[in-house]
Design a protein around this motif. Structure first.
Motif, PDB file in Angstrom:
ATOM      1  N   GLU A 149     -17.328 -22.833  29.064  1.00 14.64           N
ATOM      2  CA  GLU A 149     -17.157 -24.269  28.848  1.00 14.64           C
ATOM      3  C   GLU A 149     -15.704 -24.621  28.568  1.00 14.64           C
ATOM      4  N   ALA A 150     -15.021 -23.769  27.807  1.00 17.68           N
ATOM      5  CA  ALA A 150     -13.626 -24.056  27.460  1.00 17.68           C
ATOM      6  C   ALA A 150     -12.737 -24.136  28.686  1.00 17.68           C
ATOM      7  N   HIS A 151     -13.050 -23.385  29.738  1.00 17.43           N
ATOM      8  CA  HIS A 151     -12.227 -23.417  30.953  1.00 17.43           C
ATOM      9  C   HIS A 151     -12.386 -24.750  31.677  1.00 17.43           C
ATOM     10  N   MET A 152     -13.622 -25.233  31.761  1.00 19.60           N
ATOM     11  CA  MET A 152     -13.818 -26.540  32.393  1.00 19.60           C
ATOM     12  C   MET A 152     -13.226 -27.646  31.537  1.00 19.60           C
ATOM     13  N   MET A 153     -13.306 -27.487  30.233  1.00 24.56           N
ATOM     14  CA  MET A 153     -12.694 -28.467  29.330  1.00 24.56           C
ATOM     15  C   MET A 153     -11.188 -28.536  29.563  1.00 24.56           C
ATOM     16  N   ARG A 154     -10.555 -27.380  29.690  1.00 26.10           N
ATOM     17  CA  ARG A 154      -9.114 -27.336  29.984  1.00 26.10           C
ATOM     18  C   ARG A 154      -8.805 -28.029  31.311  1.00 26.10           C
ATOM     19  N   ASP A 155      -9.568 -27.701  32.345  1.00 22.09           N
ATOM     20  CA  ASP A 155      -9.313 -28.283  33.670  1.00 22.09           C
ATOM     21  C   ASP A 155      -9.474 -29.798  33.638  1.00 22.09           C
ATOM     22  N   TYR A 156     -10.484 -30.270  32.935  1.00 22.65           N
ATOM     23  CA  TYR A 156     -10.714 -31.715  32.852  1.00 22.65           C
ATOM     24  C   TYR A 156      -9.548 -32.414  32.160  1.00 22.65           C
ATOM     25  N   LEU A 157      -9.103 -31.850  31.031  1.00 24.40           N
ATOM     26  CA  LEU A 157      -8.019 -32.486  30.284  1.00 24.40           C
ATOM     27  C   LEU A 157      -6.710 -32.471  31.073  1.00 24.40           C
ATOM     28  N   ILE A 158      -6.450 -31.394  31.786  1.00 27.94           N
ATOM     29  CA  ILE A 158      -5.238 -31.340  32.604  1.00 27.94           C
ATOM     30  C   ILE A 158      -5.293 -32.409  33.692  1.00 27.94           C
ATOM     31  N   GLU A 159      -6.473 -32.617  34.270  1.00 28.26           N
ATOM     32  CA  GLU A 159      -6.637 -33.682  35.266  1.00 28.26           C
ATOM     33  C   GLU A 159      -6.392 -35.062  34.657  1.00 28.26           C
ATOM     34  N   GLN A 160      -6.638 -35.188  33.362  1.00 27.17           N
ATOM     35  CA  GLN A 160      -6.408 -36.462  32.686  1.00 27.17           C
ATOM     36  C   GLN A 160      -4.959 -36.621  32.231  1.00 27.17           C
ATOM     37  N   GLY A 161      -4.116 -35.635  32.541  1.00 31.83           N
ATOM     38  CA  GLY A 161      -2.703 -35.732  32.215  1.00 31.83           C
ATOM     39  C   GLY A 161      -2.291 -35.066  30.927  1.00 31.83           C
ATOM     40  N   VAL A 162      -3.195 -34.312  30.292  1.00 29.23           N
ATOM     41  CA  VAL A 162      -2.848 -33.602  29.054  1.00 29.23           C
ATOM     42  C   VAL A 162      -2.061 -32.348  29.416  1.00 29.23           C
ATOM     43  N   PRO A 163      -0.877 -32.142  28.819  1.00 25.85           N
ATOM     44  CA  PRO A 163      -0.092 -30.934  29.120  1.00 25.85           C
ATOM     45  C   PRO A 163      -0.841 -29.659  28.721  1.00 25.85           C
ATOM     46  N   GLU A 164      -0.804 -28.656  29.560  1.00 26.65           N
ATOM     47  CA  GLU A 164      -1.495 -27.411  29.251  1.00 26.65           C
ATOM     48  C   GLU A 164      -0.917 -26.746  28.005  1.00 26.65           C
ATOM     49  N   SER A 165       0.335 -27.037  27.698  1.00 26.86           N
ATOM     50  CA  SER A 165       0.970 -26.454  26.508  1.00 26.86           C
ATOM     51  C   SER A 165       0.331 -26.950  25.214  1.00 26.86           C
ATOM     52  N   CYS A 166      -0.457 -28.032  25.294  1.00 23.85           N
ATOM     53  CA  CYS A 166      -1.135 -28.575  24.105  1.00 23.85           C
ATOM     54  C   CYS A 166      -2.516 -27.968  23.902  1.00 23.85           C
ATOM     55  N   LEU A 167      -2.900 -27.033  24.773  1.00 25.56           N
ATOM     56  CA  LEU A 167      -4.267 -26.542  24.769  1.00 25.56           C
ATOM     57  C   LEU A 167      -4.344 -25.053  24.442  1.00 25.56           C
ATOM     58  N   LEU A 168      -5.295 -24.698  23.603  1.00 28.88           N
ATOM     59  CA  LEU A 168      -5.640 -23.307  23.339  1.00 28.88           C
ATOM     60  C   LEU A 168      -7.102 -23.108  23.724  1.00 28.88           C
ATOM     61  N   ILE A 169      -7.432 -21.903  24.180  1.00 30.94           N
ATOM     62  CA  ILE A 169      -8.759 -21.636  24.716  1.00 30.94           C
ATOM     63  C   ILE A 169      -9.486 -20.591  23.875  1.00 30.94           C
ATOM     64  N   GLU A 170     -10.669 -20.940  23.410  1.00 31.16           N
ATOM     65  CA  GLU A 170     -11.590 -19.999  22.759  1.00 31.16           C
ATOM     66  C   GLU A 170     -12.826 -19.973  23.633  1.00 31.16           C
ATOM     67  N   ASP A 171     -13.047 -18.894  24.368  1.00 32.66           N
ATOM     68  CA  ASP A 171     -14.081 -18.895  25.402  1.00 32.66           C
ATOM     69  C   ASP A 171     -15.134 -17.797  25.235  1.00 32.66           C
ATOM     70  N   GLU A 172     -15.358 -17.349  23.987  1.00 26.78           N
ATOM     71  CA  GLU A 172     -16.333 -16.284  23.762  1.00 26.78           C
ATOM     72  C   GLU A 172     -17.532 -16.723  22.935  1.00 26.78           C
TER      73      GLU A 172
END
Length: 251
Positions: A149-172
């Motif tokens: 889920e965290a990966h799709m959340m990241r992709d969605y936010l990046i599509e909305q213009g959120v910089p990837e540098s603002c995102l951390l991923i916990e995917d376990e």
């Protein structure tokens, strides 16, 4: 009097059955079919026990037990819903947090669920008001999901213009407790200014679990779309909160 009570239980059973059947029409609310269907079966059984209470002593005892259990259910339901609703407000401290956990929810192969999209939209709006914050996207891969889920959340936010540098991923993680525990451990959040974003029905429990994990428990609610989804989500949250209470993990 007995006939009236039988009629009341039968009407309750019919109402729960109809509402439960309606929940079968849309996959995101099918939990409501199980919840309300269980109540329908219980009320049907109670109607039969009351009807035969005078003839069979066992039915009379079961009828008494049934009334007591239904009363306990009503009391616990009202109490837990009060906890849920009282926790739906936003905390202004969220806008000063350094790390904001965005809790995952169900995803489809090509998009987040409506409830998860609402959480992500609120998170994106938060960054506009608190641009120094880092979003910690929490959610592993469910058995019927094609990615964490965290990966799709990241992709969605990046599509909305959120910089990837603002995102951390916990995917376990697979549940809210793991979301918070894994994020705390992986990103060393102890002692940091933290907050959490989730849907409004989930926020009281999320705050409680954040506090138990030793993190700042400030919250920001995301509105749950669709009335039917909101109502069934409250039923599911009742079960989740009751489970924590009964196992001594809530208070």
């Amino acid at each position: 009097m007995k006939k009236l009570e039988v009629k009341i239980w039968a009407v309750l059973a019919a109402v729960f059955a109809v509402l439960g059947g309606a929940c079968l029409t849309w996959e995101p609310i099918r939990f409501g079919a199980a919840f309300l269907g269980t109540l329908a079966v219980g009320c049907t059984g109670e109607a039969f026990m009351v009807a035969f209470a005078e003839k069979y002593p066992l039915c009379r005892r079961v009828a008494v037990l049934g009334r007591a259990l239904f009363g306990l259910f009503l009391a616990s339901f009202v109490g837990i819903q009060t906890l849920i609703v009282s926790g739906e407000q936003a905390d202004p401290e969220v806008y000063e947090a350094d790390y904001v956990l965005v809790l995952g929810a169900h995803i489809y192969p090509d998009r987040p669920s409506a409830a998860l999209q609402s959480r992500l939209d609120v998170a994106a709006d938060l960054l506009e008001q608190n641009p120094d914050a880092t979003l910690v996207l929490c959610g592993g891969q469910g058995p019927d999901e094609n990615m964490p889920e965290a990966h799709m959340m990241r992709d969605y936010l990046i599509e909305q213009g959120v910089p990837e540098s603002c995102l951390l991923i916990e995917d376990e993680s697979n549940n809210t407790i793991q979301n918070i525990a894994n994020a705390k451990a992986e990103f060393d959040l102890a002692g940091k200014k933290t907050a959490v974003i989730t849907n409004e029905f989930h926020l009281a429990r999320a705050r409680r679990l954040m506090d138990q994990a030793g993190l700042d428990a400030y919250g920001l609610p995301a509105p749950t779309p669709y009335l039917s989804l909101r109502l069934v989500s409250h039923l599911r949250e009742y079960c989740s909160t009751l489970g924590l209470i009964l196992t001594g993990r809530y208070f």
